[in-house]
Design an enzyme around this catalytic site. Structure first.
Site, PDB file in Angstrom:
ATOM      1  N   LYS A  62       3.380  -0.263   3.404  1.00  0.00           N
ATOM      2  CA  LYS A  62       2.206   0.141   2.636  1.00  0.00           C
ATOM      3  C   LYS A  62       1.408   1.237   3.321  1.00  0.00           C
ATOM      4  O   LYS A  62       1.547   1.499   4.509  1.00  0.00           O
ATOM      5  CB  LYS A  62       1.345  -1.080   2.302  1.00  0.00           C
ATOM      6  CG  LYS A  62       2.020  -1.943   1.239  1.00  0.00           C
ATOM      7  CD  LYS A  62       1.119  -3.009   0.666  1.00  0.00           C
ATOM      8  CE  LYS A  62       1.829  -3.693  -0.518  1.00  0.00           C
ATOM      9  NZ  LYS A  62       1.011  -4.793  -1.077  1.00  0.00           N
ATOM     10  N   ARG A  75       6.728 -10.633   1.624  1.00  0.00           N
ATOM     11  CA  ARG A  75       7.468  -9.835   0.643  1.00  0.00           C
ATOM     12  C   ARG A  75       7.800  -8.492   1.288  1.00  0.00           C
ATOM     13  O   ARG A  75       6.889  -7.726   1.637  1.00  0.00           O
ATOM     14  CB  ARG A  75       6.620  -9.646  -0.615  1.00  0.00           C
ATOM     15  CG  ARG A  75       7.293  -8.890  -1.750  1.00  0.00           C
ATOM     16  CD  ARG A  75       6.357  -8.820  -2.955  1.00  0.00           C
ATOM     17  NE  ARG A  75       6.984  -8.147  -4.085  1.00  0.00           N
ATOM     18  CZ  ARG A  75       6.972  -6.832  -4.298  1.00  0.00           C
ATOM     19  NH1 ARG A  75       6.358  -6.039  -3.415  1.00  0.00           N
ATOM     20  NH2 ARG A  75       7.562  -6.309  -5.354  1.00  0.00           N
TER      21      ARG A  75
END
Length: 261
Positions: A204, A239
């Site tokens: 991210k 995840r």
């Protein structure tokens, strides 16, 4: 949880596995690499993204889920969607978990999950993907996110979903700046008071801002640091894109933190 994006525009791997054959091949490899859950998504929710029509999202995910259910019947399959219609089609095709970035707020989603017996991941997001990163603000990000997730767990249980079929996700990167993300990660263990915890940190933007890596594919080591932290805080599910590497990170941390060798 291994990420299977059947999309042309996801922030990290958009277009790489957009066709059913490529997506299924990738997912089967993730199982070999150590994934416990395959999370199949047909709509990018990256910052600035536009919604995908329901029929198109169904057309992307259902063929992949059907084939995975047939070719790897032992696999646990999740569908990454905020639309009840997509969730219904995915569960009918073989998915057993709904991973909902909108935390079950769409009309009919909680009832669908209750009636199908699926699991449900409830995630916090500030606004919607199109605008969520436009100057996000909180009075107290940890308290605000915890309050929201508490309310969504209560709504889900009131709808008749057993608490052991729920997990919460603080929504790293979904309407949060770097400071917000770090504060949530520091406090991530406290979210276990609400039940099982799922966290998505993989590749991210906040990791890139901390490490200086602009290409998401180069954020493996930063991701490993965040995954290790989550595992040490006893987060239940991480995840990730890079399952093979992250499974090994988690295995070592689990041996230390949970005495699981």
């Amino acid at each position: 949880m291994g990420i299977v994006n059947v999309t042309p525009d996801s922030f990290s791997d958009g277009g790489m596995f957009a066709g059913p054959d490529d997506a299924v091949k990738h997912a089967l490899q993730l199982l070999v690499d150590g994934a416990d859950v395959l999370d199949v998504g047909g709509e990018s929710t990256r910052p600035g993204s536009d919604p995908v029509p329901t029929d198109e999202e169904i057309a992307r995910v259902v063929p992949v889920i059907e084939r995975l259910h047939r070719e790897a019947p032992e696999a646990t399959i999740s569908v990454d969607t905020r639309k009840p219609e997509v969730a219904r089609a995915a569960v009918d095709a073989g998915a057993s978990i709904v991973n909902d970035v909108a935390a079950g707020t769409a009309p009919g989603m909680l009832e669908l999950v209750r009636d199908t017996g699926a699991g449900l991941a409830l995630m916090h997001m500030l606004g919607d993907p199109k605008t969520m990163q436009a100057d996000p603000h909180y009075d107290d990000v940890v308290a605000d996110v915890r309050t929201f997730l508490t309310e969504r767990v209560e709504a889900a249980t009131a709808a008749g979903i057993p608490r052991d079929r729920l997990c919460v996700d603080p929504g790293i990167g979904f309407g949060k700046n770097v400071g917000h993300n770090l504060a949530l990660l520091r406090a991530v263990g406290s979210f276990r008071e609400l039940g099982a915890v799922l966290v998505g940190v993989s590749r991210k933007r906040f990791i890139g801002e901390l490490t200086g890596e602009r290409d998401p594919a180069d954020r493996v080591y930063g991701t490993a640091g965040a995954v290790a932290w989550c595992a040490a805080q006893l987060v239940d599910v991480v995840r990730v894109h890079d399952v093979r590497r992250m499974a090994r990170v988690v295995r070592v941390v689990d041996a230390i933190a949970r005495d699981v060798a």
